[in-house]
Design an enzyme around this catalytic site. Structure first.
Site, PDB file in Angstrom:
ATOM      1  N   CYS A  48      38.271  34.781  44.221  1.00  0.00           N
ATOM      2  CA  CYS A  48      36.845  34.964  44.444  1.00  0.00           C
ATOM      3  C   CYS A  48      36.174  33.811  43.715  1.00  0.00           C
ATOM      4  CB  CYS A  48      36.334  36.302  43.915  1.00  0.00           C
ATOM      5  SG  CYS A  48      34.535  36.418  44.071  1.00  0.00           S
ATOM      6  N   CYS A  79      32.743  35.087  41.736  1.00  0.00           N
ATOM      7  CA  CYS A  79      32.773  35.965  40.559  1.00  0.00           C
ATOM      8  C   CYS A  79      34.150  36.569  40.405  1.00  0.00           C
ATOM      9  CB  CYS A  79      31.678  37.023  40.642  1.00  0.00           C
ATOM     10  SG  CYS A  79      31.514  37.819  42.257  1.00  0.00           S
ATOM     11  N   SER A  80      34.315  37.835  40.753  1.00  0.00           N
ATOM     12  CA  SER A  80      35.604  38.484  40.515  1.00  0.00           C
ATOM     13  C   SER A  80      35.891  39.552  41.557  1.00  0.00           C
ATOM     14  CB  SER A  80      35.619  39.101  39.120  1.00  0.00           C
ATOM     15  OG  SER A  80      34.545  40.026  39.016  1.00  0.00           O
ATOM     16  N   CYS A  81      35.402  39.343  42.814  1.00  0.00           N
ATOM     17  CA  CYS A  81      35.646  40.334  43.864  1.00  0.00           C
ATOM     18  C   CYS A  81      37.146  40.495  44.078  1.00  0.00           C
ATOM     19  CB  CYS A  81      34.963  39.919  45.165  1.00  0.00           C
ATOM     20  SG  CYS A  81      33.167  39.870  45.006  1.00  0.00           S
TER      21      CYS A  81
END
Ligand code: FE
Length: 208
Positions: free
Chosen positions: A108, A111-113
């Site tokens: 991602c 961000c941190s999906c």
């Protein structure tokens, strides 16, 4: 404001500035009546119950059952629910299949999906700026640092997760695993294999 209950269990480092901010936001949301303490605890419990073992089970079933493999590739979320994994709240789950021609890597960049509803929380390195930027720019170098690199004639496809679409890799079933049952197959599939920075390997005993 009354705030005498103990939040220590929610955060690894309860004294960090980030943890303090999260606690303040949480207290505000509760005070405004937008969420209850019980709802927050339920959410923490739900996320704690997710794990890469779910992904390993999906992969092992796909390896063992051609029909399930097709369903997993066409609708990952429905396939997870079929296996009894509570993924109803998940965004769309797209499962991408490794082949001798294509190796898939998940990132991602923003961000941190991550498919948290199935696999739980992502590893810390997945959220790092270094991984998020380098996975796209130099995926082979990144995989080498994890101790794995696809063959030179295999194309690397990098998939950028979003809020709406989460990805998981369906790795290639390793040769020499014909005699393994589904739970033994699942044991070969690590979290890193589901992200694509590694691939499953046959246990040495199974290599005939
Ligand atoms: Fe993200």
């Amino acid at each position: 404001m009354s705030h005498d209950h103990d939040h220590e269990t929610n955060f690894g480092s309860a004294t960090s500035p980030l943890a303090a901010r999260v606690r303040a936001m949480e207290a505000l949301l509760i005070e405004k009546g937008l969420v209850t303490e019980a709802e927050i605890q339920d959410n923490v419990a739900y996320m704690d119950s997710r794990s890469p073992v779910n992904g390993a089970r999906l992969v092992a079933r796909a390896w063992a059952d051609e029909g399930f493999r097709a369903r997993l590739l066409s609708d990952g979320k429905a396939a997870a629910i079929e296996l009894g994994i509570d993924a109803v709240a998940s965004p769309e789950l797209v499962v991408v299949e490794n082949t001798p021609d294509v190796h898939n890597l998940i990132v991602c960049t923003l961000c941190s999906c991550y498919p948290r509803n199935v696999l739980g929380r992502p590893p810390d390195w997945y959220k790092s700026f270094e991984y998020r930027s380098r996975a796209v720019r130099e995926p082979r170098a990144v995989m080498r640092e994890f101790g794995f690199e696809p063959p030179g004639d295999t194309r690397v496809a990098v998939h950028d997760s979003t809020a709406d679409v989460r990805y998981m890799v369906l790795p290639i079933r390793p040769p020499g695993t014909g005699g393994l049952d589904e739970s033994e197959l699942a044991d070969l599939v690590t979290r890193d294999c589901l992200i694509g920075v590694d691939v499953p390997r046959a246990p040495s005993a199974a290599q005939a």
